[in-house]
Write an enzyme that holds these catalytic residues in place. Structure first.
Site, short mmCIF file in Angstrom:
data_model
loop_
_atom_site.label_atom_id
_atom_site.label_comp_id
_atom_site.label_asym_id
_atom_site.label_seq_id
_atom_site.Cartn_x
_atom_site.Cartn_y
_atom_site.Cartn_z
N LYS A 54 0.85 -1.21 0.00
CA LYS A 54 0.00 0.00 0.00
C LYS A 54 0.88 1.25 0.00
CE LYS A 54 -3.74 -2.51 2.29
NZ LYS A 54 -4.48 -2.84 3.52
N GLN A 98 -4.28 -1.59 9.80
CA GLN A 98 -4.29 -2.93 9.22
C GLN A 98 -4.83 -3.93 10.24
OE1 GLN A 98 -3.57 -3.43 6.03
NE2 GLN A 98 -3.75 -5.65 6.03
N ASP A 121 -10.95 2.68 4.51
CA ASP A 121 -11.18 1.24 4.48
C ASP A 121 -12.67 0.89 4.51
OD1 ASP A 121 -9.20 -0.70 4.27
OD2 ASP A 121 -8.41 -0.29 6.27
#
Ligand code: GUN
Length: 295
Positions: A54, A98, A121
């Site tokens: 990412k 994450q 997200d």
């Protein structure tokens, strides 16, 4: 019949090229550089790989990335404090924590703490709720990537039977919700199968579009699908390490055999995976535009 391979790498590349041009014009016309903050807690090796890719993608697109790497023993309070700072920082457009997080940290509490306007997200309950009622703001990246893959492959789910195998908050539940919406690129009849489903094959055989997100290598075998099915394989199961230290991945679908019956199929790697990162970049650019009042 031999299935047409859906090339997620090529489709994500198109999208990333479009985004790169957009990032350039944001900077030249408005003096804005989008910024994504990533937070990685602990030593999960797959998470390290995902966050690194990412960050690399941000660099390639000209997006600033602000990376926080924290030890396994980080407390929930410490993590919440970092999130509060990023929430308050006007230069930060997206915040990504994450998952999975270490077991002693309450994941829900952390995801709830992220400002929903920076939740690229799409995991915050505000964004989940908006998705469910058909007023989406940020969609979770992997299911959003699946929707775009289908659209850009000319596959319209409207009126089709979409069977989702797996009910995670990251993939199974949100893709089922996205596909059932009365909206372009959706409007499907949706079935969700999971670990307690009796006779899963009796459902998967009905699928016009089968989405496999179980986390078990080659779980979906050829006898479980009908001729002409469209197969989306979300599995990223690590089954070994190559001599050069790269992870060897296997999908949730027995690709070699299922492709003989399917009309379209995504490979692993090179299918859904690259789309996930592309949609994260898309959301970060979208957030930068919204936070700066740009259409
Ligand atoms: N872990 C697995 N997939 C994802 C994702 O899309 N976002 C985050 N934050 N964590 C993940």
């Amino acid at each position: 019949m031999e299935a047409q391979i859906i090339d997620g790498k090529a489709i994500s590349r198109q999208l990333l090229d479009e985004l790169k041009a957009e990032v350039e014009s944001l900077e030249s016309e408005h003096g804005i550089k989008p910024c994504l903050a990533t937070i990685l807690v602990g030593n999960d090796s797959a998470s390290q790989v995902y966050v690194a890719s990412k960050v690399r993608m941000c660099e390639q697109l000209g997006i600033t990335s602000y990376n926080t790497v924290l030890p396994e023993e980080t407390t929930e309070e410490e993590l919440l404090e970092i999130i509060e700072k990023l929430n308050a920082d006007p230069a930060v457009n997206g915040i990504l924590v994450q998952v999975p997080l270490p077991k002693h940290i309450n994941e829900h509490r952390i995801l709830f703490a992220i400002n929903s306007k920076k939740d690229v997200d799409g995991f915050h309950p505000m964004n989940v709720g908006r998705m469910v009622i058909g007023e989406p703001h940020f969609l979770p990246c992997t299911p959003h990537g699946i929707k775009v893959l289908l659209e850009r492959s000319g596959i319209d789910p409207s009126g089709k039977h979409v069977v989702v195998v797996g009910r995670s908050n990251i993939v199974g539940k949100p893709i089922a919700n996205i596909m059932v919406q009365k909206a372009a690129g959706a409007n499907a009849t949706v079935t969700i199968c999971h670990s307690a489903t009796k006779d899963i094959a009796s459902y998967t055989r009905q699928a016009d579009i089968l989405i496999a997100a179980i986390g078990k290598p080659k779980f979906i075998t050829a006898d479980m699908v009908k001729e002409g099915v469209v197969v989306i394989d979300v599995g990223t199961n690590q089954i070994g390490v190559s001599s050069t230290g790269k992870r060897i991945l296997c999908g949730d679908v027995d690709f070699e055999n299922v492709k003989k019956k399917a009309s379209y199929i995504t490979p692993v790697p090179g299918g859904v995976g690259p789309m996930t990162i592309a949609m994260l970049m898309y959301d970060t650019v979208k957030s930068a535009k919204m936070m700066n009042g740009i259409k």
